[in-house]
Enzyme design. Structure first.
Site, PDB file in Angstrom:
ATOM      1  N   ASP A 138       0.767  -1.155  -0.069  1.00 33.66           N
ATOM      2  CA  ASP A 138      -0.006  -0.062   0.078  1.00 33.66           C
ATOM      3  C   ASP A 138       0.852   1.380  -0.116  1.00 33.66           C
ATOM      4  O   ASP A 138       2.140   1.129   0.327  1.00 33.66           O
ATOM      5  CB  ASP A 138      -0.918  -0.106   1.269  1.00 33.66           C
ATOM      6  CG  ASP A 138      -2.344   0.866   1.192  1.00 33.66           C
ATOM      7  OD1 ASP A 138      -2.304   1.539   0.160  1.00 33.66           O
ATOM      8  OD2 ASP A 138      -3.100   0.597   1.850  1.00 33.66           O
TER       9      ASP A 138
ATOM     10  N   GLU B 223      -5.608  -1.703  -6.998  1.00 36.37           N
ATOM     11  CA  GLU B 223      -6.550  -0.938  -6.489  1.00 36.37           C
ATOM     12  C   GLU B 223      -6.660  -0.019  -7.574  1.00 36.37           C
ATOM     13  O   GLU B 223      -7.338  -0.174  -8.699  1.00 36.37           O
ATOM     14  CB  GLU B 223      -6.409  -0.148  -5.040  1.00 36.37           C
ATOM     15  CG  GLU B 223      -7.310   0.599  -4.687  1.00 36.37           C
ATOM     16  CD  GLU B 223      -7.089   1.650  -3.396  1.00 36.37           C
ATOM     17  OE1 GLU B 223      -7.996   2.136  -2.699  1.00 36.37           O
ATOM     18  OE2 GLU B 223      -5.893   1.822  -2.960  1.00 36.37           O
TER      19      GLU B 223
ATOM     20  N   GLU C 165     -14.130   1.780   0.162  1.00 34.94           N
ATOM     21  CA  GLU C 165     -13.526   2.205   1.286  1.00 34.94           C
ATOM     22  C   GLU C 165     -14.085   3.838   1.397  1.00 34.94           C
ATOM     23  O   GLU C 165     -14.201   4.167   2.650  1.00 34.94           O
ATOM     24  CB  GLU C 165     -12.047   2.392   1.168  1.00 34.94           C
ATOM     25  CG  GLU C 165     -11.367   3.155   0.451  1.00 34.94           C
ATOM     26  CD  GLU C 165      -9.796   2.794   0.300  1.00 34.94           C
ATOM     27  OE1 GLU C 165      -9.000   3.908   0.033  1.00 34.94           O
ATOM     28  OE2 GLU C 165      -9.421   1.662   0.674  1.00 34.94           O
TER      29      GLU C 165
END
Length: 370
Positions: free
Chosen positions: A125, A174, A180
């Site tokens: 991430d 992503e 989210e």
């Protein structure tokens, strides 16, 4: 064009679904322990995954000591060795979240250590850019992970550009305005977003949208609640998105307690494939609605979603190769889905002249299996 695969034996690369902890804030309930980032909670996730045949559980942000950028500093509440073995006994693999800075600092040693432990992959991430240095990191990360038979889900990532062809252990990216956002943005319009991105972002490749919410809201009663989030649109929309969205490593964003309370929907999510033999777009218009059929082996799955307008559709299944089903199973919006978004009907659907009639509620959807 991306180079062909650099991995000769890909048998260890196993796509699948993953029970995810972060979106739902570890909010399990009806248990005899305090939920949170601890072994008891993750054993509960593993037990849930094993019960439904879900391949993986992810330990997202929090398993390593915060703000140290050191993936060897595991918080004292977590015993990773114990959790790996607990998962192995139940045929559930573990995946770890890692920030870019922490894994970049000691990539080779991190990959070797956690591969030896039995971890199956990493969700990496916060790269958050696509300059030369970041792109070089993607390729080195993919190659190093492959060396130790680890797969990768690139989060905080730019859209895919073919890396997963060269390194097929990169299962997902992503690079999308995902679910989210429902945790913190009261002004987002995820319903319109969801009938737009398949025509645009998904053309580039798989996307980690992270659907699967069991708390569902219509346009007027949605609220962004960080620790108990909900989706926009109907329950059946969430189910349909497991067919609509391409995602070989596919999250179940909600918590096991909510899924256990919704067994019928959870069974569908657990059983829907994450890789496909054939895909046919049956109908759609950018920003308005979409109907996609996907085949796995001898079974066709059909997903349909609409924007904030209710919609009646006639779906022609006769265009599907070798389609001859006379009936199937459907999850469709219930008669009160406009008021209570979780309202749905699960029933047999009849195929008349290869056609099926669908009514989609505002922000609605349908999922069918033939």
């Amino acid at each position: 064009m991306a180079s062909p695969s650099r991995i000769d034996d890909v048998s260890w690369i196993q796509p699948g679904k993953v029970a995810w902890d972060w979106w739902n804030a570890w909010n399990v309930y009806g248990v005899d322990f305090e939920a949170g980032i601890n072994n008891e909670t993750y054993k509960y996730y593993i037990d849930f995954a094993a019960q439904y045949g879900i391949e993986y559980v992810i330990l997202d942000e929090g398993w390593a000591v915060n703000k140290q950028a050191d993936l060897f500093q595991v918080v004292p509440e977590i015993d990773l060795d114990e959790l790996v073995h607990y998962g192995l006994e139940r045929n559930v693999g573990l995946v770890l979240w890692a920030g870019y800075a922490a894994i970049e600092k000691d990539m080779e040693r991190v990959c070797q250590h956690y591969s030896d432990m039995g971890i199956r992959g990493f969700k990496v991430d916060f790269m958050d850019r696509d300059d030369q240095k970041a792109v070089d990191f993607y390729y080195r990360m993919a190659e190093t992970a492959a060396k130790y038979e680890l797969f990768i889900d690139f989060h905080g990532a730019y859209k895919p550009t073919g890396l997963n062809r060269t390194w097929p252990n990169v299962l997902n990216f992503e690079g999308v305005y995902g679910l989210e956002q429902a945790k913190w943005d009261n002004h987002s319009d995820l319903v319109t977003n969801e009938v737009t991105i398949p025509f645009i972002r998904m053309v580039a490749g798989p996307m980690d949208y992270t659907q699967g919410a069991m708390k569902n809201a219509n346009k007027h009663n949605f609220a962004a609640i960080y620790t108990e989030p909900m989706s926009q649109g109907t329950r059946c929309r969430q189910l349909a998105e497991y067919v609509i969205f391409e995602s070989p490593f596919n999250m179940l964003c909600d918590n096991p307690s909510n899924y256990l309370a919704e067994d019928e929907c959870t069974q569908f999510i657990a059983n829907v494939p994450t890789t496909w033999d054939e895909t046919v777009v049956l109908d759609g218009k950018v920003g308005e609605y979409l109907v996609i059929a996907r085949r796995k082996d001898f079974r066709w799955y059909v997903g349909a979603i609409t924007n904030w307008e209710e919609r009646d559709l006639i779906i022609d299944l006769g265009v599907l190769p070798n389609f001859g089903a006379k009936s199937g199973h459907i999850f469709r919006d219930g008669p009160n889905a406009d008021r209570v978004a979780k309202d749905y009907v699960s029933e047999t659907v009849q195929v008349m002249g290869n056609k099926v009639k669908l009514h989609l509620a505002k922000g609605g959807g349908a999922a069918m299996v033939f």
